[in-house]
Design a protein around this motif. Sequence first.
Motif: not given
Length: 51
Positions: A33-51
Amino acid sequence: MSHVHSINDIRTAIRELSARADLARKEGRLDDAAELEKRIQGYREELAARP
């Protein structure tokens, strides 16, 4: 070079990984679960960086 994901792909990945993380927690697989949460956080950061 990093692969660019579409916004829909990112949202789909977050949704699917979140479901897998929830299941892992329910089954007591906290490390998974922790590993999946890390991956989710990476995707959220990628989404937040979008214009």
